[in-house]
Write a protein that holds these residues in place. Structure first.
Motif, PDB file in Angstrom:
ATOM      1  N   ASP A   1       0.808  -1.223   0.000  1.00 34.58           N
ATOM      2  CA  ASP A   1       0.000   0.000   0.000  1.00 34.58           C
ATOM      3  C   ASP A   1       0.845   1.279   0.000  1.00 34.58           C
ATOM      4  O   ASP A   1       0.296   2.380  -0.020  1.00 34.58           O
ATOM      5  CB  ASP A   1      -0.979   0.022   1.173  1.00 34.58           C
ATOM      6  CG  ASP A   1      -0.293   0.057   2.532  1.00 34.58           C
ATOM      7  OD1 ASP A   1       0.966   0.157   2.588  1.00 34.58           O
ATOM      8  OD2 ASP A   1      -1.004  -0.017   3.554  1.00 34.58           O
ATOM      9  N   HIS A   2       2.176   1.136   0.025  1.00 36.13           N
ATOM     10  CA  HIS A   2       3.055   2.297  -0.073  1.00 36.13           C
ATOM     11  C   HIS A   2       4.471   1.801  -0.338  1.00 36.13           C
ATOM     12  O   HIS A   2       4.745   0.595  -0.249  1.00 36.13           O
ATOM     13  CB  HIS A   2       3.029   3.132   1.216  1.00 36.13           C
ATOM     14  CG  HIS A   2       3.732   2.483   2.354  1.00 36.13           C
ATOM     15  ND1 HIS A   2       3.186   1.430   3.077  1.00 36.13           N
ATOM     16  CD2 HIS A   2       4.964   2.699   2.915  1.00 36.13           C
ATOM     17  CE1 HIS A   2       4.026   1.049   4.018  1.00 36.13           C
ATOM     18  NE2 HIS A   2       5.125   1.790   3.935  1.00 36.13           N
ATOM     19  N   SER A   3       5.345   2.723  -0.660  1.00 36.47           N
ATOM     20  CA  SER A   3       6.751   2.380  -0.859  1.00 36.47           C
ATOM     21  C   SER A   3       7.561   2.780   0.364  1.00 36.47           C
ATOM     22  O   SER A   3       7.428   3.905   0.857  1.00 36.47           O
ATOM     23  CB  SER A   3       7.314   3.093  -2.085  1.00 36.47           C
ATOM     24  OG  SER A   3       8.730   2.943  -2.147  1.00 36.47           O
ATOM     25  N   PRO A   4       8.445   1.899   0.840  1.00 36.18           N
ATOM     26  CA  PRO A   4       9.317   2.257   1.952  1.00 36.18           C
ATOM     27  C   PRO A   4      10.614   2.913   1.505  1.00 36.18           C
ATOM     28  O   PRO A   4      11.482   3.181   2.327  1.00 36.18           O
ATOM     29  CB  PRO A   4       9.599   0.903   2.600  1.00 36.18           C
ATOM     30  CG  PRO A   4       9.619  -0.045   1.437  1.00 36.18           C
ATOM     31  CD  PRO A   4       8.589   0.475   0.461  1.00 36.18           C
ATOM     32  N   ARG A   5      10.767   3.177   0.216  1.00 37.02           N
ATOM     33  CA  ARG A   5      12.044   3.654  -0.313  1.00 37.02           C
ATOM     34  C   ARG A   5      12.410   5.048   0.184  1.00 37.02           C
ATOM     35  O   ARG A   5      13.575   5.392   0.258  1.00 37.02           O
ATOM     36  CB  ARG A   5      12.028   3.659  -1.839  1.00 37.02           C
ATOM     37  CG  ARG A   5      11.625   2.342  -2.505  1.00 37.02           C
ATOM     38  CD  ARG A   5      12.557   1.215  -2.160  1.00 37.02           C
ATOM     39  NE  ARG A   5      12.279   0.034  -2.970  1.00 37.02           N
ATOM     40  CZ  ARG A   5      12.459  -1.200  -2.578  1.00 37.02           C
ATOM     41  NH1 ARG A   5      12.926  -1.448  -1.357  1.00 37.02           N
ATOM     42  NH2 ARG A   5      12.184  -2.224  -3.368  1.00 37.02           N
TER      43      ARG A   5
ATOM     44  N   HIS B   1       2.403  11.690   1.371  1.00 38.53           N
ATOM     45  CA  HIS B   1       3.747  11.566   1.939  1.00 38.53           C
ATOM     46  C   HIS B   1       4.627  10.898   0.891  1.00 38.53           C
ATOM     47  O   HIS B   1       4.111  10.243  -0.039  1.00 38.53           O
ATOM     48  CB  HIS B   1       3.713  10.735   3.215  1.00 38.53           C
ATOM     49  CG  HIS B   1       3.166   9.349   3.003  1.00 38.53           C
ATOM     50  ND1 HIS B   1       3.956   8.268   2.654  1.00 38.53           N
ATOM     51  CD2 HIS B   1       1.885   8.869   3.053  1.00 38.53           C
ATOM     52  CE1 HIS B   1       3.211   7.199   2.517  1.00 38.53           C
ATOM     53  NE2 HIS B   1       1.947   7.524   2.755  1.00 38.53           N
ATOM     54  N   PRO B   2       5.924  11.021   0.979  1.00 41.30           N
ATOM     55  CA  PRO B   2       6.801  10.318   0.037  1.00 41.30           C
ATOM     56  C   PRO B   2       6.539   8.812   0.078  1.00 41.30           C
ATOM     57  O   PRO B   2       6.475   8.209   1.147  1.00 41.30           O
ATOM     58  CB  PRO B   2       8.203  10.653   0.547  1.00 41.30           C
ATOM     59  CG  PRO B   2       8.047  11.963   1.239  1.00 41.30           C
ATOM     60  CD  PRO B   2       6.702  11.885   1.906  1.00 41.30           C
TER      61      PRO B   2
ATOM     62  N   ARG C   1      11.906   7.958  -1.262  1.00 40.33           N
ATOM     63  CA  ARG C   1      12.194   8.973  -2.273  1.00 40.33           C
ATOM     64  C   ARG C   1      11.009   9.928  -2.422  1.00 40.33           C
ATOM     65  O   ARG C   1       9.872   9.571  -2.101  1.00 40.33           O
ATOM     66  CB  ARG C   1      12.494   8.308  -3.617  1.00 40.33           C
ATOM     67  CG  ARG C   1      13.751   7.444  -3.601  1.00 40.33           C
ATOM     68  CD  ARG C   1      14.147   7.056  -5.016  1.00 40.33           C
ATOM     69  NE  ARG C   1      13.115   6.295  -5.683  1.00 40.33           N
ATOM     70  CZ  ARG C   1      13.088   4.975  -5.768  1.00 40.33           C
ATOM     71  NH1 ARG C   1      14.041   4.253  -5.193  1.00 40.33           N
ATOM     72  NH2 ARG C   1      12.120   4.344  -6.419  1.00 40.33           N
ATOM     73  N   PRO C   2      11.222  11.143  -2.932  1.00 42.50           N
ATOM     74  CA  PRO C   2      10.135  12.118  -3.078  1.00 42.50           C
ATOM     75  C   PRO C   2       9.265  11.810  -4.296  1.00 42.50           C
ATOM     76  O   PRO C   2       9.170  12.596  -5.253  1.00 42.50           O
ATOM     77  CB  PRO C   2      10.881  13.446  -3.227  1.00 42.50           C
ATOM     78  CG  PRO C   2      12.166  13.081  -3.882  1.00 42.50           C
ATOM     79  CD  PRO C   2      12.536  11.737  -3.304  1.00 42.50           C
ATOM     80  N   GLU C   3       8.611  10.671  -4.275  1.00 36.92           N
ATOM     81  CA  GLU C   3       7.760  10.214  -5.364  1.00 36.92           C
ATOM     82  C   GLU C   3       6.474   9.628  -4.798  1.00 36.92           C
ATOM     83  O   GLU C   3       6.446   9.141  -3.669  1.00 36.92           O
ATOM     84  CB  GLU C   3       8.480   9.143  -6.193  1.00 36.92           C
ATOM     85  CG  GLU C   3       9.755   9.619  -6.855  1.00 36.92           C
ATOM     86  CD  GLU C   3      10.545   8.481  -7.479  1.00 36.92           C
ATOM     87  OE1 GLU C   3      11.364   8.759  -8.369  1.00 36.92           O
ATOM     88  OE2 GLU C   3      10.351   7.308  -7.058  1.00 36.92           O
TER      89      GLU C   3
END
Length: 261
Positions: A68-72, A221-222, A74-76
């Motif tokens: 459900d989201h990226s833990p990376r 959020h990022p 980055r501002p994406e």
């Protein structure tokens, strides 16, 4: 007619008023108008035509089966669209995203692809990402194993026939998350992950374009995965302002695969 003229005509031609029926966080769109012909393939934000071929699903090491989201960090962000509804609205949304240099992820309903097969390649040629949102957009978590499997594989078959791939992602219909059974069936159909989301625009309730932007930006959020829909005029009207707000916040709209890579 030039590509610019076509886009202007599309923007001027969107007349459909949105309807607000919804269920379990995912709704059926307003009634559709008669199909329109597909526009000339557009260029990506980088100025080069994108291949009209959907990449195969891939496994992202270290990420859960349901994402459900990226833990990376980055501002994406990923703007993910439930693919159903008036094809003119869909084309207008795609053109507006491309004009702003944004790339979207579209989870298409199989019956929608049956009615508007040209939209599969239109999405890919714009540099966007295409995935599976079941065949008939029914409540898949409430189905029997056989029924749920058929919903997933029937849409996958349509995607493969149209693009040479089953699409990069599977998202359950009429549910934010998939049950363990549906997750298992999706894996069996070739999708290593189920795509959920952690930011809901609530655009399917037709709250007005300003509210759509506010709903997203209040929790963005990022790394966020945002839920949006084709088929609603509020979403068309909100998209330019939403992309501008994301840009002001230093966030770039990319495909889900780009977000996680």
């Amino acid at each position: 007619m030039t590509t610019t003229d076509r886009r202007a005509a599309l923007r001027a031609g969107v007349k459909l008023a949105a309807a607000g029926a919804f269920a379990a966080g995912c709704s059926a769109p307003p009634a559709e108008r008669a199909p329109a012909s597909s526009p000339t393939p557009t260029a990506t934000a980088r100025g080069k035509p994108a291949a009209a071929h959907a990449p195969a699903p891939r496994r992202f090491a270290g990420l859960p089966d349901q994402i459900d989201h990226s833990p990376r960090g980055r501002p994406e962000v990923a703007l993910t669209f439930h693919g159903q509804g008036d094809p003119d609205i869909a084309r207008t949304l795609l053109a507006k995203a491309e004009n702003a240099g944004a790339r979207l992820t579209v989870l298409a309903v199989g019956t929608w692809l049956d009615t508007h097969p040209g939209l599969a390649r239109r999405i890919l040629r714009g540099g966007h990402e295409l995935g599976n949102h079941t065949q008939r957009h029914l409540s898949i978590n409430d189905m029997s194993q056989a029924e749920a499997r058929k919903e997933i594989t029937a849409c996958a078959d349509r995607l493969h026939r149209l693009t040479g791939s089953i699409g990069g992602w599977f998202r359950p219909s009429r549910a934010r998350t998939a049950t363990p059974l549906v997750q298992r069936l999706a894996r069996g159909a070739g999708y290593p992950h189920v795509l959920s989301y952690d930011v809901d625009s609530l655009d399917f309730t037709s709250p007005g374009s300003t509210a759509v932007v506010r709903n997203v930006m209040s929790t963005i959020h990022p790394g966020a995965v945002v839920s949006l829909h084709f088929g609603y005029r509020d979403t068309v009207d909100a998209l330019p302002a939403l992309l501008a707000e994301l840009d002001r916040g230093g966030l770039r709209a990319v495909t889900t695969t780009e977000l996680l890579t």
